[in-house]
Enzyme design. Structure first.
Site, short mmCIF file in Angstrom:
data_model
loop_
_atom_site.label_atom_id
_atom_site.label_comp_id
_atom_site.label_asym_id
_atom_site.label_seq_id
_atom_site.Cartn_x
_atom_site.Cartn_y
_atom_site.Cartn_z
N ASN B 22 0.86 -1.19 0.00
CA ASN B 22 0.00 0.00 0.00
C ASN B 22 0.89 1.23 0.00
O ASN B 22 1.76 1.38 0.87
CB ASN B 22 -0.92 0.01 1.23
CG ASN B 22 -1.85 1.21 1.23
OD1 ASN B 22 -1.41 2.34 1.42
ND2 ASN B 22 -3.12 0.97 1.01
N SER B 45 -4.81 -0.08 -3.25
CA SER B 45 -5.19 1.28 -2.93
C SER B 45 -6.45 1.17 -2.08
O SER B 45 -7.41 0.49 -2.45
CB SER B 45 -5.45 2.07 -4.21
OG SER B 45 -5.52 3.45 -3.89
N GLU B 46 -6.45 1.84 -0.92
CA GLU B 46 -7.47 1.55 0.09
C GLU B 46 -8.88 1.99 -0.30
O GLU B 46 -9.85 1.64 0.37
CB GLU B 46 -7.07 2.13 1.45
CG GLU B 46 -6.96 3.64 1.52
CD GLU B 46 -5.56 4.15 1.23
OE1 GLU B 46 -4.80 3.46 0.54
OE2 GLU B 46 -5.23 5.26 1.70
N ASN B 47 -9.00 2.77 -1.38
CA ASN B 47 -10.36 3.08 -1.83
C ASN B 47 -11.00 1.91 -2.56
O ASN B 47 -12.18 2.00 -2.91
CB ASN B 47 -10.36 4.34 -2.72
CG ASN B 47 -9.47 4.22 -3.92
OD1 ASN B 47 -8.32 3.78 -3.80
ND2 ASN B 47 -9.97 4.56 -5.08
N SER B 87 -11.74 -3.58 1.96
CA SER B 87 -10.40 -3.03 1.77
C SER B 87 -9.68 -2.89 3.11
O SER B 87 -8.51 -3.28 3.25
CB SER B 87 -10.51 -1.66 1.09
OG SER B 87 -9.23 -1.12 0.88
#
Lengths: 233, 218
Positions: B22, B45-47, B87
């Site tokens: 990340n 990607s944390e979205n 996520s």
């Protein structure tokens, strides 16, 4: 099949009143319920508490509600793209609760799935954890967080059917599936609404049980916040 | 002294085969450009995307496809999309092997501050608090000193914390530091930068054992 389709955004938002708590899907400007936000501006609903990861930009997304001073309190994880937001926060016109993004998502999911509270390691030892119950599990400290309580959840999907089943596209999925079913009433706006039986049940992301009202948005601007491209060699 | 690209290049050397990584906003995003050849890495990607690729070519941008910095992106073969709860489940569940992020301050016990300057800047923590509280392996990319020349590598952070005792390694324009139970250990120095310069630029005490090698940046 239980029929969920409503004929207009006005009908979809019926019952949203001053002082209510709303959940709104989206990450940045990606996957936001833009038709519903535009209608909330027209309705002039005030004193809203909004649970949403971000607060839009000055002239789009939730920024439109902020400009009209319709929001009393924001619960978000990141609000860095909005000058009006910053101004209202610093003057005290707007109440703001900033919480970690994963905690925000999980508090939605907890509300959706009947979990009243949960423990997360996020925010332990920071000012966000002040006043919250903490507990050690497996040698690591955790913070107790509560499920959200909201009157309406407003989510946006790519495709939906009249039974309320939803399919999302790309990273526009984000918080939308976590918020569907996490409030007393969930409203879904979609780019394309089809008759039930048209979508493949294997491909549904959010089952219709989590959605009470669904409509096709009149138009989608789908604005890009940071257009970033690579050069051809 | 290293440029931002050089810091990214040095951090890229820490990325190993089969890692899920990340990347935070800023210098960490650049790390993707310098991943060693011949290894398999996937960017999360944390979205809500795994298998993030480079920026799109002009005309191919998709409003429904962005990274956590809200920038338009592409996906690579084998990519997947998921919701925000899933996520952060990946992140808290420690399925992500390496987190690289920026910081305003880091302290010698591994505390990090990067989300708020009281009464000046309040943007929010985004996913940073979840990431630093959960990840086993956290590398910070940051500038050693601020614009006024003051050290950001401290005995104790002065800004509101993002997480406690979590940072493992710090790469700055001057040095590579490891956070040990006894404090910062100087591992490497930037080409042409002396150990004395690093000591003078660091408010925290440094553990210095033997000759300190220069970083190798290609």
């Amino acid at each position: 099949m239980i029929y969920k389709k409503v004929n207009s955004v006005q009908e979809a938002l019926e019952g949203i009143e001053n002082g209510m708590t709303l959940m709104l899907g989206g990450f940045g400007l990606c996957g936001i319920p833009e038709n519903s936000i535009a209608e909330l501006v027209k309705k002039e609903t005030k004193n809203l508490t909004c649970i949403s990861n971000n607060a839009g930009v000055d002239d789009f997304g939730l920024g439109l509600l902020l400009q009209k001073h319709q929001i009393k309190k924001m619960i978000s994880s990141y609000v860095g793209e909005n000058a009006e937001f910053e101004r209202q926060m610093l003057t005290g016109e707007l109440e703001v609760e900033l919480i970690p993004q994963g905690t925000l998502a999980e508090r939605c999911r907890a509300a959706q799935t009947g979990i009243p509270a949960f423990f997360t390691p996020a925010s332990f030892g920071t000012e966000v954890a002040i006043g919250k119950e903490t507990r050690e599990f497996n040698g690591k400290m955790h913070v107790m967080e509560l499920a959200f309580k909201a009157d309406f959840a407003i989510v946006k999907a790519w495709k939906g059917d009249t039974a309320g089943n939803l399919i999302f596209k790309g990273t526009a999925r984000n918080f939308n599936p976590c918020m569907a079913g996490a409030a007393k009433i969930t409203i879904a706006e979609v780019e394309e609404l089809v008759e039930s039986g048209t979508l493949d049940p294997n491909q549904i992301h959010t089952p219709g049980i989590f959605v009470q009202r669904i409509f096709q948005g009149e138009k989608y601007e789908k604005r890009i916040e940071k257009r970033t491209v690579r050069k051809i060699n | 002294m290293l440029t931002k690209e050089d810091i990214a290049k040095r951090i890229a050397q820490e990325v190993k085969d089969k890692y899920f990584v990340n990347l935070g906003i800023g210098i960490p995003t650049l790390v993707a450009n310098y991943i060693p050849k011949g290894i398999e890495v996937e960017f999360q990607s944390e979205n809500g995307v795994l298998g993030m690729g480079p920026f799109p070519f002009e005309g191919e941008e998709d409003a429904d496809l962005i990274n956590a910095g809200k920038q338009t992106i592409t996906t690579l073969e084998g990519a997947s999309f998921f919701d925000s709860a899933t996520s952060f489940g990946m992140i808290r569940g420690q399925h992500v092997d390496l987190t690289i992020l920026g910081a305003m301050e880091v302290s010698e016990n591994g505390d990090i501050a990067n989300w708020k300057i009281p009464e000046k800047m309040v943007k929010g923590m985004g996913g940073a608090m979840d990431l630093v509280a959960s990840a086993e392996n956290i590398i910070v990319a940051m500038m050693h000193v601020n614009k006024a020349g003051e050290s950001k590598i401290l005995k104790k952070c002065t800004l509101p914390l993002t997480g406690v005792g979590c940072v493992k390694k710090v790469v700055t324009e001057l040095a590579v530091l490891e956070v040990t139970p006894k404090g910062f250990k100087l591992l490497e120095r930037a080409p042409g930068v002396s150990v004395e310069h690093i000591i003078a630029s660091t408010e925290a005490d440094l553990i210095i054992e033997g000759e300190i090698p220069e970083m190798i940046i290609d």
